[in-house]
Each structure stands twice: as structure tokens, then as C-alpha cells.
Design an enzyme around this catalytic site. Structure first.
Site, PDB file in Angstrom:
ATOM      1  N   CYS A   1       3.093  -6.691   9.208  1.00 50.71           N
ATOM      2  CA  CYS A   1       2.869  -5.632  10.416  1.00 50.71           C
ATOM      3  C   CYS A   1       4.160  -5.071  10.810  1.00 50.71           C
ATOM      4  O   CYS A   1       4.169  -3.955  11.238  1.00 50.71           O
ATOM      5  CB  CYS A   1       2.087  -6.418  11.475  1.00 50.71           C
ATOM      6  SG  CYS A   1       0.823  -7.291  11.039  1.00 50.71           S
TER       7      CYS A   1
ATOM      8  N   CYS B   1       5.399  -1.179  10.070  1.00 52.39           N
ATOM      9  CA  CYS B   1       4.908   0.050  11.024  1.00 52.39           C
ATOM     10  C   CYS B   1       5.092  -0.238  12.254  1.00 52.39           C
ATOM     11  O   CYS B   1       5.479   0.644  12.802  1.00 52.39           O
ATOM     12  CB  CYS B   1       3.345   0.162  10.356  1.00 52.39           C
ATOM     13  SG  CYS B   1       3.134   1.214   9.003  1.00 52.39           S
ATOM     14  N   HIS B   2       4.893  -1.416  12.754  1.00 54.24           N
ATOM     15  CA  HIS B   2       5.095  -1.724  14.297  1.00 54.24           C
ATOM     16  C   HIS B   2       6.380  -2.103  14.623  1.00 54.24           C
ATOM     17  O   HIS B   2       6.560  -2.138  15.862  1.00 54.24           O
ATOM     18  CB  HIS B   2       3.965  -2.735  14.646  1.00 54.24           C
ATOM     19  CG  HIS B   2       2.589  -2.222  14.441  1.00 54.24           C
ATOM     20  ND1 HIS B   2       2.007  -1.368  14.965  1.00 54.24           N
ATOM     21  CD2 HIS B   2       1.700  -2.542  13.389  1.00 54.24           C
ATOM     22  CE1 HIS B   2       0.634  -1.211  14.514  1.00 54.24           C
ATOM     23  NE2 HIS B   2       0.586  -1.967  13.356  1.00 54.24           N
TER      24      HIS B   2
ATOM     25  N   MET C   1      -5.573   1.865  10.899  1.00 57.19           N
ATOM     26  CA  MET C   1      -5.169   0.483  11.079  1.00 57.19           C
ATOM     27  C   MET C   1      -5.816  -0.164   9.542  1.00 57.19           C
ATOM     28  O   MET C   1      -7.143  -0.035   9.848  1.00 57.19           O
ATOM     29  CB  MET C   1      -5.458  -0.509  12.108  1.00 57.19           C
ATOM     30  CG  MET C   1      -5.374  -1.700  12.350  1.00 57.19           C
ATOM     31  SD  MET C   1      -3.787  -2.317  12.183  1.00 57.19           S
ATOM     32  CE  MET C   1      -3.946  -4.325  12.453  1.00 57.19           C
TER      33      MET C   1
ATOM     34  N   HIS D   1      10.741   9.060   6.942  1.00 55.06           N
ATOM     35  CA  HIS D   1      10.257   7.863   6.051  1.00 55.06           C
ATOM     36  C   HIS D   1      10.824   8.051   4.764  1.00 55.06           C
ATOM     37  O   HIS D   1      11.488   7.586   3.954  1.00 55.06           O
ATOM     38  CB  HIS D   1       8.621   7.854   6.111  1.00 55.06           C
ATOM     39  CG  HIS D   1       8.168   6.835   5.329  1.00 55.06           C
ATOM     40  ND1 HIS D   1       8.519   5.501   5.584  1.00 55.06           N
ATOM     41  CD2 HIS D   1       7.051   6.921   4.461  1.00 55.06           C
ATOM     42  CE1 HIS D   1       7.824   4.676   4.832  1.00 55.06           C
ATOM     43  NE2 HIS D   1       6.810   5.308   4.021  1.00 55.06           N
TER      44      HIS D   1
ATOM     45  N   HIS E   1       2.965  11.781   3.687  1.00 55.88           N
ATOM     46  CA  HIS E   1       3.489  10.614   2.879  1.00 55.88           C
ATOM     47  C   HIS E   1       3.574  11.066   1.416  1.00 55.88           C
ATOM     48  O   HIS E   1       2.692  10.957   0.456  1.00 55.88           O
ATOM     49  CB  HIS E   1       2.349   9.325   2.826  1.00 55.88           C
ATOM     50  CG  HIS E   1       3.183   8.188   2.361  1.00 55.88           C
ATOM     51  ND1 HIS E   1       3.535   7.684   1.170  1.00 55.88           N
ATOM     52  CD2 HIS E   1       3.852   7.111   3.078  1.00 55.88           C
ATOM     53  CE1 HIS E   1       4.026   6.686   0.890  1.00 55.88           C
ATOM     54  NE2 HIS E   1       4.175   6.081   2.305  1.00 55.88           N
TER      55      HIS E   1
END
Length: 595
Positions: free
Chosen positions: A95, A98-99, A136, A375, A418
Site C-alpha cells: 500500500c 500509493c498511500h 483501488m 511519477h 501512466h
């Protein structure tokens, strides 16, 4: 075997994947030794801390996995020490990409207790289990997490986050190893491998890479690396292969040896995504650089031994609100071909750093304010301009690496770009362009990159077309190809995630160009699993393109090779050693930034 399927214009539903890297994280985090937790700070110390800029993020005073359960807030479920350690590991591996390690959010939303407690346990449990159209992943229903693990993670997110340890020169040198000194390495190539047409293939869940021959389609060697290698990079000479795992372990592999093997290794932190080598004339193979997600920093190393020479923190102020950020992670790094510089992208602050390695003792860094949540990205066809996605802001930043300046920041034309490294080709109407797909929408965008002969189209989204749907991670073409490929591995529909869309470049001149769907998963001959198809990579000559058919660790995976001219199946590589193959990097194309 069924024929290829042609689909006209209409796209499948998008999923808005803002958690792309989640599926790319590892499953073990070495190096966290258990210690006694420190004493709780006094109220006076806490109040003093809140008056400082760093007090905005209120870090825990404990290392990851060491926070005792009794310190949880009264409104949070109690976790045993073992449960907290297990949940911390799962969060860090699955996780944090991303978080955020501190759960402050980045590409994904923040998961701090003030927010998660408002949502409640049942919401968190279901969200983790089923995912969402916004991106998600469905961790529970996909089988990635068991029912018990989903329950654990929902309870864990109601507790305060743990703080992972810092990682400086002392820690790096403690685990830095030169396995084969430079003097003992061969003076010439000792094997019969066609190195330029060799593929370095990430075996995500086994902590290895496979070196596969582009000619024979056979695995030549398996090499142990860091866990879940994110990228492979090749030195300017073509001799050395660098890999970086998500556990921040960097391997230096000598491709001249028989067989190729790791000659040096180092762990640069707790979590990482990027490694690169110096390419400017006169500095070939001299330096390497690795950027980490945690701690937020980059390190310049000796290119032949990986000795850490210079560590630089990326903590600082954001480009928009000019507020301090405690966790600005290093995303993509590329090596300039026009100056002795590394182009370092700092995700949360939105800064692009031009790190000049001509004199690393007196390091000069040009700070370019771009856009937050940088990114991945790549060069245009001239290798002068670097285009990078600020994916959570749906924008593309463009840097002139020759003049060292920001050209522009533009909208990407879709939701959550992306591009991987992107795709360069000559558009039939707009001249040279660079393309990106999107995680959160079916949109594929093309941006003009020729400010000389096609000035009117330069640095603009000149066209958008619709693909199969959201959930794309990579777009691909080659200078010798007439095709453009778009994968969709994160789409919730199994048929879409196991196939790729292909546009004929000449057809992009049409108002509504069609695309062809290649059933890669079906061609693999594998019947189990979702068979997510990811990351096309060309061979050296651009005559064939390889796709990974990515299943879980306990299921069979494969690599499917497609004839680029006919779009027909050419070969399937099936081997029990191909454990969750994901990224593939052709040595020649990677070394020369051909994409």
C-alpha cells in the site's frame, strides 16, 4: 486458436486506477530488527514539536513494526504486537507505494486515522476486499489478501501509522558488498551471449531476474536480486546491468562474465523505485544513482562498485503551496545525454532536479518547479526533452535537458497518466509525438515534440483516442514499427486485462481510428488466473514485441512474443522458473533510451 478481434472506437468502462504501483510492491521487507520501543514523549515535548514545521506530520517515534499495541487510540481496535507487525509489513509492501509510508497520501488517498475512523471498519473492510472504480485494486476478491488479512488491514488502518527508520551512510556501508573486485573482473566479454538482444525480466515474487535470449527465447540465467525489481538499467558501455528492488536493494551485474553475475550490491533504504547510470560523454559507467521512497533521498554511487559517495535528502517545500513535506519520494530518474546530469523527479514536492555529477563533492543541483506527484516518463525521440507524468494532477511536465529549464506543464488529456517511458513516433498529421496512456480513463494522448519543424504542434496534446478502457500501465512502439500497443492489466474485466489494444500509426490520421485487440492471455495457453498482460517490450530490431502474462505466485505465468508486422503469435515462453514476470528490459533499447 481464435482470430484477433477488431473493436471500433467504443471503449470499455474506465476504472480510474490511482493505485497503479500497488500491484508492483514486494512481499518481504528485510532489515527491521525487533527492539524495545522507546519511552513515550512528554506532553511538553509533544507541544514543542508541534511548533516546528515538521510537526505538521506528527511522526510516530517508533520504527516500522515496533509500535506496541497498547499505544493505539481508545477508539481504534486493539492489535497484538504480532498482528501489528504483520499488518505493518503488508501495508509497507502493498500500500505504501500509493498511500505513502506515513499514510499521508500521494497518488492514492490519505489513510490517517482522522479519516479512516470517520469511514469506519466495515467501509474499510469492503473497500479493501472489492476495490473501487476509482482505482483501488480488489485485494480480497482477487485472492491477493485472505479474508483474515483483509480484516487485519481494516483494523490496522484505524490505528496510528508506524514510522520506519532513517537510512544514512553508516547503514548503507554496513550492507554494501563488492563481491568481485574490479581488478578480478574479465577484461573482455567471456560468454557467447548476444548481450544487445538480451532481456532482463523481473520475476517479481521470487526476488530474481531472468536473463532471456531474444534469439532463442530461452532463459540463459536466473540471478538473485532485491525483492520485486522495479526496473533494470544498463550502463552506457552495455557491460553492466543495474537492478533495483522495491526493498531498495541495488544489484550490479556484469554481463561480460560467464555466466553473468552480481559483482556488487547495496541496500540504499527501505523502499525504492529508481536506479540509473551516467551516460554523458567522458562519464560513461563512472557513476550510478538510486532514489528511494523511504527515506526520501537519493544516493550517488561509484558506477563499478556501488560505493555510496553522496546522499542527498529530498525533504522540502512543495512547488504549489510552498509547504514542508516530510515524505517527498524519488520517482523516475533518467540520465541526460546533453549534460553530465541525472534528472531526478521528486514526487510529492513536484520538483525536477538536474543533479550535475561533474563534481560530486561540490554538488550543483538545478531545482525546476514542475507539478506535484511526479511519477514516470521518458525522453522525446531526440533525447533532449524529458516528459514526465504528474499523474495525480493529470498533467505532463516537460523539461529541456540541454538548456536545463522547464518548457511547460500541460494537461495530459485524460485521467491519471501512466506512460512508463512513453512512446515516440511520427504522427501522420502532427509530426513527431510522444504518447501516454492513462490509468483512470480509456484515453490515449499524443503530445507534439518538435518545436523546430512542427512548432505549431509542439508541447500540446494534438490528439486523443480511446482504447479498451482504464487500467493501462504502459504504451509502446519502436522506430522500426508501424504499430502502437496499449496494455490494460489493471482493468477489472478479465478479458480486457488479459489482452492488448493495437493501433496502426497510419490510421491515427483518421477522425476515429480503430484498434485491434490481441488475446495475449489466451495465446499463452494458460487457463488459470486473471492472466494480466503487462508491459510490451521490443527486441533490438523492433521486429517482435514481448508481453508478460502475469498471474499470482502460485499460478503459472508466461511471456508471449508477437510478430510486430503480422500481429500474429510468434512464440510462448513457459517455464516453471517464470514466477510472476512483469517488467522486461531489452539491453540495447534500454541502454539507448529507445521507446
Amino acid at each position: 486458436m481464435k482470430p484477433t478481434i477488431t473493436i471500433i472506437r467504443k471503449a470499455a468502462p474506465a476504472i480510474g486506477v490511482v493505485a497503479a504501483i500497488l500491484l508492483y510492491l514486494g512481499t518481504t521487507v528485510p532489515g527491521y530488527a525487533q527492539q524495545q520501543p522507546p519511552a513515550s514523549p512528554s506532553p511538553a515535548d509533544l507541544e514543542k514539536h508541534r511548533t516546528t514545521p515538521s510537526g505538521q506530520y506528527e511522526p510516530s517515534l517508533d520504527k516500522l513494526g515496533e509500535k506496541p499495541p497498547e499505544r493505539a487510540e481508545p477508539t481504534a481496535p486493539t492489535l497484538t504486537k504480532a498482528e501489528f507487525e504483520q499488518a505493518s509489513r503488508i501495508y509497507f509492501e502493498r500500500c505504501a507505494g500509493c498511500h505513502g509510508v506515513l499514510r499521508k497520501g500521494a497518488t492514492g488517498k490519505a489513510l490517517t486515522p482522522d479519516l479512516t475512523r470517520k469511514a469506519g471498519y466495515e467501509y474499510l473492510r469492503d473497500f479493501i476486499s472489492y476495490g473501487s472504480p476509482a482505482g483501488m485494486p480488489n485485494w480480497g476478491t482477487s485472492g491477493e489478501l485472505s479474508k483474515g488479512e483483509v480484516d487485519l488491514m481494516a483494523r490496522y488502518l484505524l490505528n496510528e501509522p508506524a514510522q520506519p527508520p532513517e537510512f544514512g551512510l553508516k547503514e548503507m556501508k554496513e550492507n554494501w558488498k563488492v563481491i568481485i573486485p574490479v581488478a578480478q573482473r574479465p577484461k573482455r566479454k567471456m560468454n557467447n551471449l548476444d548481450i544487445d538482444n538480451l532481456f532482463s525480466v523481473t520475476l517479481r515474487d521470487s526476488g530474481e531476474i531472468a536473463l532471456i535470449s531474444g534469439a532463442t527465447k530461452k532463459i540463459e540465467h536466473i540471478i538473485k536480486t532485491g525483492y520485486a525489481v522495479h526496473i533494470s538499467r544498463v550502463s552506457a558501455s552495455g557491460r553492466y546491468l543495474f537492478t533495483v528492488g522495491r526493498d531498495a536493494k541495488v544489484n550490479l551485474i556484469d554481463l561480460w562474465m560467464d555466466p553473468p553475475q552480481t559483482v556488487a550490491e547495496i541496500k540504499t533504504g527501505a523502499e525504492a523505485r529508481s536506479v540509473e547510470t551516467s551516460k554523458f560523454k567522458g562519464f560513461e559507467d563512472k557513476y550510478a544513482i538510486a532514489g528511494t521512497y523511504w527515506p526520501p533521498q537519493y544516493v550517488i554511487m561509484d558506477g563499478a562498485t556501488l560505493e555510496p559517495l553522496k546522499i542527498v535528502s529530498t525533504r522540502g517545500m512543495t512547488v504549489d503551496t510552498q509547504e514542508f513535506h516530510p515524505e517527498p519520494r524519488v520517482a523516475a530518474i533518467v540520465a541526460s545525454h546533453h549534460n553530465p546530469e541525472f534528472v531526478v523527479n521528486v514526487k510529492e514536492t513536484g520538483q525536477i532536479l538536474l543533479v550535475n555529477y561533474r563534481d560530486i563533492k561540490n554538488l550543483k543541483v538545478t531545482v525546476i518547479p514542475a507539478e506535484r506527484f511526479l511519477h514516470d516518463g521518458g525522453f522525446d525521440k531526440t533525447r533532449r526533452y524529458f516528459l514526465v507524468a504528474a499523474n495525480a494532477r493529470h498533467r505532463i511536465a516537460i523539461v529541456d535537458t540541454k538548456e536545463g529549464r522547464l518548457v511547460d506543464v500541460i494537461g495530459s488529456g485524460g485521467q491519471t497518466p501512466h506512460p512508463g517511458r512513453g512512446a515516440n513516433f511520427v504522427h501522420p498529421k502532427y509530426g513527431p509525438v510522444w504518447g501516454t496512456s492513462h490509468l483512470g480513463s480509456e484515453t490515449i494522448s499524443f503530445i507534439g515534440t518538435d518545436p523546430v519543424k512542427n512548432k505549431q504542434h509542439a508541447w500540446k496534446v494534438v490528439q486523443t483516442v480511446d482504447g479498451q478502457g482504464g487500467g493501462s500501465l504502459f504504451i509502446k512502439t519502436h522506430p522500426q514499427s508501424e504499430n502502437l500497443y496499449i496494455d490494460t492489466p489493471l482493468h477489472p474485466d478479465a478479458e480486457v486485462s488479459s489482452s492488448v489494444a493495437v493501433f496502426k500509426i497510419k490510421d491515427l490520421a483518421k477522425e476515429e481510428p480503430e484498434f485491434t485487440v490481441l488475446p495475449i492471455g489466451q495465446w499463452s495457453g494458460i487457463s488459470e488466473g486473471q492472466r494480466r498482460v503487462v508491459q510490451g517490450e521490443y527486441n533490438k530490431d523492433g521486429t517482435e514485441i514481448w508481453f508478460s502474462v502475469w498471474n499470482s505466485k502460485v499460478q503459472e505465468s508466461a511471456i508471449v512474443v508477437v510478430d510486430d508486422k503480422t500481429l500474429k503469435l510468434k512464440s510462448v515462453i513457459r517455464d516453471k522458473r517464470l514466477v510472476t514476470p512483469t517488467g522486461k528490459f531489452n539491453v540495447y533499447n534500454t541502454r539507448n533510451d529507445i521507446y
